[in-house]
Design an enzyme around this catalytic site. Sequence first.
Site, PDB file in Angstrom:
ATOM      1  N   LEU A   1       0.813  -1.223   0.000  1.00  0.00           N
ATOM      2  CA  LEU A   1       0.000   0.000   0.000  1.00  0.00           C
ATOM      3  C   LEU A   1       0.852   1.283   0.000  1.00  0.00           C
ATOM      4  O   LEU A   1       0.371   2.338   0.380  1.00  0.00           O
ATOM      5  CB  LEU A   1      -0.992   0.022   1.178  1.00  0.00           C
ATOM      6  CG  LEU A   1      -2.014  -1.132   1.209  1.00  0.00           C
ATOM      7  CD1 LEU A   1      -3.025  -0.918   2.336  1.00  0.00           C
ATOM      8  CD2 LEU A   1      -2.762  -1.255  -0.115  1.00  0.00           C
TER       9      LEU A   1
ATOM     10  N   GLY B   1      -0.567   1.703  -3.595  1.00  0.00           N
ATOM     11  CA  GLY B   1      -1.891   1.131  -3.823  1.00  0.00           C
ATOM     12  C   GLY B   1      -2.909   1.651  -2.822  1.00  0.00           C
ATOM     13  O   GLY B   1      -2.573   2.389  -1.894  1.00  0.00           O
TER      14      GLY B   1
ATOM     15  N   PHE C   1       2.811  -6.846 -10.629  1.00  0.00           N
ATOM     16  CA  PHE C   1       2.606  -5.439 -10.995  1.00  0.00           C
ATOM     17  C   PHE C   1       3.379  -4.487 -10.091  1.00  0.00           C
ATOM     18  O   PHE C   1       3.634  -3.351 -10.471  1.00  0.00           O
ATOM     19  CB  PHE C   1       1.121  -5.066 -10.884  1.00  0.00           C
ATOM     20  CG  PHE C   1       0.227  -5.799 -11.835  1.00  0.00           C
ATOM     21  CD1 PHE C   1      -0.014  -5.294 -13.103  1.00  0.00           C
ATOM     22  CD2 PHE C   1      -0.385  -6.989 -11.468  1.00  0.00           C
ATOM     23  CE1 PHE C   1      -0.841  -5.957 -13.989  1.00  0.00           C
ATOM     24  CE2 PHE C   1      -1.217  -7.664 -12.344  1.00  0.00           C
ATOM     25  CZ  PHE C   1      -1.445  -7.152 -13.605  1.00  0.00           C
TER      26      PHE C   1
ATOM     27  N   TYR D   1      14.270   3.819 -14.769  1.00  0.00           N
ATOM     28  CA  TYR D   1      13.044   3.011 -14.722  1.00  0.00           C
ATOM     29  C   TYR D   1      13.029   1.964 -15.840  1.00  0.00           C
ATOM     30  O   TYR D   1      12.843   0.765 -15.601  1.00  0.00           O
ATOM     31  CB  TYR D   1      11.810   3.917 -14.825  1.00  0.00           C
ATOM     32  CG  TYR D   1      10.544   3.153 -15.102  1.00  0.00           C
ATOM     33  CD1 TYR D   1      10.115   2.144 -14.239  1.00  0.00           C
ATOM     34  CD2 TYR D   1       9.784   3.405 -16.252  1.00  0.00           C
ATOM     35  CE1 TYR D   1       8.962   1.413 -14.508  1.00  0.00           C
ATOM     36  CE2 TYR D   1       8.639   2.682 -16.522  1.00  0.00           C
ATOM     37  CZ  TYR D   1       8.228   1.692 -15.654  1.00  0.00           C
ATOM     38  OH  TYR D   1       7.098   0.962 -15.923  1.00  0.00           O
TER      39      TYR D   1
HETATM   40  N1  UFG Z   1       2.437  15.566 -20.526  1.00  0.00           N
HETATM   41  C1  UFG Z   1       2.189  16.925 -20.625  1.00  0.00           C
HETATM   42  N2  UFG Z   1       1.773  17.597 -19.515  1.00  0.00           N
HETATM   43  C2  UFG Z   1       1.608  16.989 -18.312  1.00  0.00           C
HETATM   44  C3  UFG Z   1       1.864  15.577 -18.220  1.00  0.00           C
HETATM   45  C4  UFG Z   1       2.270  14.916 -19.359  1.00  0.00           C
HETATM   46  O1  UFG Z   1       2.327  17.523 -21.689  1.00  0.00           O
HETATM   47  O2  UFG Z   1       1.256  17.675 -17.329  1.00  0.00           O
HETATM   48  C5  UFG Z   1       2.855  14.838 -21.734  1.00  0.00           C
HETATM   49  C6  UFG Z   1       4.200  14.151 -21.592  1.00  0.00           C
HETATM   50  O3  UFG Z   1       5.233  15.025 -21.926  1.00  0.00           O
HETATM   51  C7  UFG Z   1       4.044  12.977 -22.548  1.00  0.00           C
HETATM   52  C8  UFG Z   1       2.556  12.664 -22.534  1.00  0.00           C
HETATM   53  O4  UFG Z   1       1.943  13.796 -21.963  1.00  0.00           O
HETATM   54  O5  UFG Z   1       4.380  13.386 -23.834  1.00  0.00           O
HETATM   55  C9  UFG Z   1       2.230  11.452 -21.675  1.00  0.00           C
HETATM   56  O6  UFG Z   1       2.841  11.611 -20.404  1.00  0.00           O
HETATM   57  P1  UFG Z   1       2.526  10.658 -19.179  1.00  0.00           P
HETATM   58  O7  UFG Z   1       3.308  11.183 -18.023  1.00  0.00           O
HETATM   59  O8  UFG Z   1       1.058  10.497 -19.021  1.00  0.00           O
HETATM   60  O9  UFG Z   1       3.067   9.260 -19.646  1.00  0.00           O
HETATM   61  P2  UFG Z   1       4.522   8.862 -20.188  1.00  0.00           P
HETATM   62  O10 UFG Z   1       4.396   8.761 -21.681  1.00  0.00           O
HETATM   63  O11 UFG Z   1       5.588   9.744 -19.667  1.00  0.00           O
HETATM   64  O12 UFG Z   1       4.727   7.497 -19.467  1.00  0.00           O
HETATM   65  C10 UFG Z   1       4.435   6.321 -20.082  1.00  0.00           C
HETATM   66  C11 UFG Z   1       4.222   5.260 -19.010  1.00  0.00           C
HETATM   67  C12 UFG Z   1       5.538   4.901 -18.356  1.00  0.00           C
HETATM   68  C13 UFG Z   1       6.562   4.610 -19.423  1.00  0.00           C
HETATM   69  C14 UFG Z   1       6.736   5.809 -20.308  1.00  0.00           C
HETATM   70  C15 UFG Z   1       7.802   5.577 -21.365  1.00  0.00           C
HETATM   71  O13 UFG Z   1       3.311   5.713 -18.030  1.00  0.00           O
HETATM   72  O14 UFG Z   1       5.365   3.779 -17.528  1.00  0.00           O
HETATM   73  O15 UFG Z   1       5.494   6.038 -20.948  1.00  0.00           O
HETATM   74  O16 UFG Z   1       8.173   6.780 -21.973  1.00  0.00           O
HETATM   75  F1  UFG Z   1       7.745   4.347 -18.842  1.00  0.00           F
END
Ligand code: UFG
Length: 328
Positions: free
Chosen positions: A33, A36, A72, A140
């Site tokens: 947790l 979670g 997970f 990561y």
């Molecule tokens: N983004 C914004 N503004 C925000 C948050 C995100 O523009 O406030 C953009 C990020 O730059 C990215 C896209 O939205 O281009 C998605 O971002 P997320 O943080 O939602 O997700 P990520 O693509 O960074 O993360 C995902 C998975 C991870 C994995 C990663 C690999 O959640 O587990 O892709 O790049 F590792």
Amino acid sequence: MNILVTGGAGYVGSHAARLLDRAGHEVWIYDNLSQGHREAALPGRLVEASLTDGEELRSVLRGRRIDAVMHFAANALVGESVLDPAKYYRNNVIGTLSLLEAMRDTEVHRIVFSSTTAVYGAPERIPIVEDEPKQPISPYGFTKLIMERVLEDYARAYGFGFAALRYFNAAGATPDGDLGEDHDPETHLVPLVLQTALGQREAITIFGEDYPTPDGTCIRDYVHVDDLADAHLKALGCLRSGEGIQLNLGTGRGHSVREIIESCRRVTGRPIPERSGERREGDPPKLVADASRAKSLLGWAPRYTQLDDIVATAWKWHESHPNGYASN
Ligand code: UFG
């Protein structure tokens, strides 16, 4: 089957646990947790303990006569892993090794492992196939790649059967609005945009508008969390002793940050203010899956193929749980 779901009180884990339970499996949740939520775990099924507690792991694996593990439990933020790599090596590598050792001792050899698109780094060829070079650009991604390699060795030497499922961007929630995404702090795009629609945030910041993409913002492959859960269920049936499979899980469709914001405006009918921000370090311009291997090996195909449908399930969750789960 009797299945142990580590991280089963977390976002993807809780959705998978519910699906496994509904499919008639005997499910136990193993979660400390730290991320979670008690409420997200199947009622009466939670073992609250750490992955590094080998004794507790062995006791659950033996006592519950576990046949297979879905793993997970992990830290999964690219940016955080750059700032605090020790946390990632400790939890994702040492924690997973502790689990594998407990499995070895108790002769539980089947595992479905949560991997990530981050193992590829910033690949040149899009859509991404599984054989694309693995060159993670964050600690990561590297922790997940390390554990994929460890699993290959465990398969060869000890007869483990594994599936490493490389998720693209998990999004959405159960359509009934009972389970959803609740991270603290929240860093993911879809929940942040929907929290802005709820008025909990002033504006959504777009991290970079000068990427080599049609509208200048990053492109990702958003896949519904229940579709990810379904792939886990299917992978369980394909585990073979001494063998491992690596599979991309995505829709094959990419959406830019701007398209996500537009979709959220359509679905919620609310104004969503935006502002321009700097690029976020470590963000590749474009990540889209070629998931044909999952299709051919598992018979898996995402049921949610339209972005607005994915966003609609997330919106139902956020509207009905504006502060997330009541418990941590
Ligand atoms: N983004 C914004 N503004 C925000 C948050 C995100 O523009 O406030 C953009 C990020 O730059 C990215 C896209 O939205 O281009 C998605 O971002 P997320 O943080 O939602 O997700 P990520 O693509 O960074 O993360 C995902 C998975 C991870 C994995 C990663 C690999 O959640 O587990 O892709 O790049 F590792």
